[in-house]
Design a protein around this motif. Structure first.
Motif, mmCIF file in Angstrom:
data_model
loop_
_atom_site.group_PDB
_atom_site.id
_atom_site.type_symbol
_atom_site.label_atom_id
_atom_site.label_comp_id
_atom_site.label_asym_id
_atom_site.label_seq_id
_atom_site.Cartn_x
_atom_site.Cartn_y
_atom_site.Cartn_z
ATOM 1 N N LEU A 161 -0.664 33.236 0.262
ATOM 2 C CA LEU A 161 -0.535 32.053 -0.355
ATOM 3 C C LEU A 161 -1.269 31.180 -1.748
ATOM 4 O O LEU A 161 -2.634 31.204 -1.368
ATOM 5 C CB LEU A 161 0.100 30.337 0.557
ATOM 6 C CG LEU A 161 1.146 30.824 1.959
ATOM 7 C CD1 LEU A 161 0.640 30.320 2.883
ATOM 8 C CD2 LEU A 161 1.738 31.182 1.286
ATOM 9 N N MET B 278 0.873 35.273 7.941
ATOM 10 C CA MET B 278 1.646 33.819 7.492
ATOM 11 C C MET B 278 0.183 32.472 8.456
ATOM 12 O O MET B 278 -0.956 31.589 7.860
ATOM 13 C CB MET B 278 2.557 33.313 7.501
ATOM 14 C CG MET B 278 3.072 32.307 6.825
ATOM 15 S SD MET B 278 2.762 32.051 4.922
ATOM 16 C CE MET B 278 4.136 33.015 4.222
ATOM 17 N N VAL C 81 9.283 30.873 -3.692
ATOM 18 C CA VAL C 81 8.734 31.587 -3.600
ATOM 19 C C VAL C 81 9.698 32.781 -4.900
ATOM 20 O O VAL C 81 10.968 32.480 -5.194
ATOM 21 C CB VAL C 81 9.856 32.494 -2.601
ATOM 22 C CG1 VAL C 81 9.405 34.140 -2.212
ATOM 23 C CG2 VAL C 81 8.932 32.551 -0.999
ATOM 24 N N TYR D 218 3.877 31.459 -3.460
ATOM 25 C CA TYR D 218 4.045 33.235 -2.470
ATOM 26 C C TYR D 218 3.723 33.416 -3.351
ATOM 27 O O TYR D 218 4.268 33.711 -4.945
ATOM 28 C CB TYR D 218 5.208 33.099 -1.974
ATOM 29 C CG TYR D 218 5.360 34.523 -0.971
ATOM 30 C CD1 TYR D 218 4.490 34.456 0.440
ATOM 31 C CD2 TYR D 218 5.567 35.845 -1.151
ATOM 32 C CE1 TYR D 218 4.621 35.007 1.278
ATOM 33 C CE2 TYR D 218 5.212 36.746 -0.399
ATOM 34 C CZ TYR D 218 4.714 36.675 1.227
ATOM 35 O OH TYR D 218 4.476 37.479 1.936
ATOM 36 N N VAL E 82 6.704 30.072 5.729
ATOM 37 C CA VAL E 82 5.804 29.094 5.580
ATOM 38 C C VAL E 82 6.353 27.585 6.261
ATOM 39 O O VAL E 82 4.934 27.264 6.479
ATOM 40 C CB VAL E 82 5.732 29.228 4.055
ATOM 41 C CG1 VAL E 82 5.047 27.812 3.463
ATOM 42 C CG2 VAL E 82 5.230 30.728 2.862
ATOM 43 N N ILE F 15 11.097 33.861 3.731
ATOM 44 C CA ILE F 15 9.489 33.901 3.625
ATOM 45 C C ILE F 15 9.269 32.242 2.930
ATOM 46 O O ILE F 15 8.466 31.477 4.162
ATOM 47 C CB ILE F 15 9.622 34.280 2.314
ATOM 48 C CG1 ILE F 15 8.444 35.311 2.626
ATOM 49 C CG2 ILE F 15 7.513 34.146 1.608
ATOM 50 C CD1 ILE F 15 9.118 36.558 0.645
#
Length: 128
Positions: free
Chosen positions: A35, A113, A56, A102, A74, A70
């Motif tokens: 990140l 993550m 993303v 991302y 997160v 994704i």
């Protein structure tokens, strides 16, 4: 936040264009791989202490299914760990805008993550 509720309300989602522009214009950033975190502490009154957004890139992930996976990961890791961040900003009577961007080319595991989000929360608590 008297009792710890691990929820994400609509107010915690950063969606107002003025705040997003301000965040990317004046915010500072650091990387906690996978990140990139852009953040901006502000004095202005907001509905909640911490507002965040997740981005993303479509260029790296053509399929929306992967992008959504994704973003879900997160959001979930942030939701579970946000209480400590929220409390530190409550004590200082400040608000925070955060964007999670991302960076990786592949979908990373939930465990990595979580590790990145824990590191991010600790850095944000130190920096403000």
């Amino acid at each position: 936040m008297t009792n710890k509720r691990y929820t994400l309300s609509k107010e915690e989602r950063l969606s107002w264009k003025r705040y997003i522009d301000l965040l990317f214009a004046k915010g500072q950033s650091f990387v906690a791989f996978p990140l990139r975190v852009v953040y901006l502490p502000i004095e202005e009154e907001m509905p909640t202490r911490v507002s965040f957004m997740v981005s993303v890139p479509k260029k790296k992930f053509k399929r929306a299914v992967k992008r959504n996976l994704i973003k879900r990961r997160v959001r979930e890791t942030f939701r579970v760990r946000k209480c400590s961040l929220w409390e530190s900003f409550e004590a200082k009577n400040k608000n925070l805008l955060v964007a999670f961007l991302y960076l990786d080319k592949e979908v990373c595991s939930f465990a990595s993550m979580e590790k990145a989000m824990t590191k991010t929360i600790n850095i944000l608590r130190e920096k403000e």
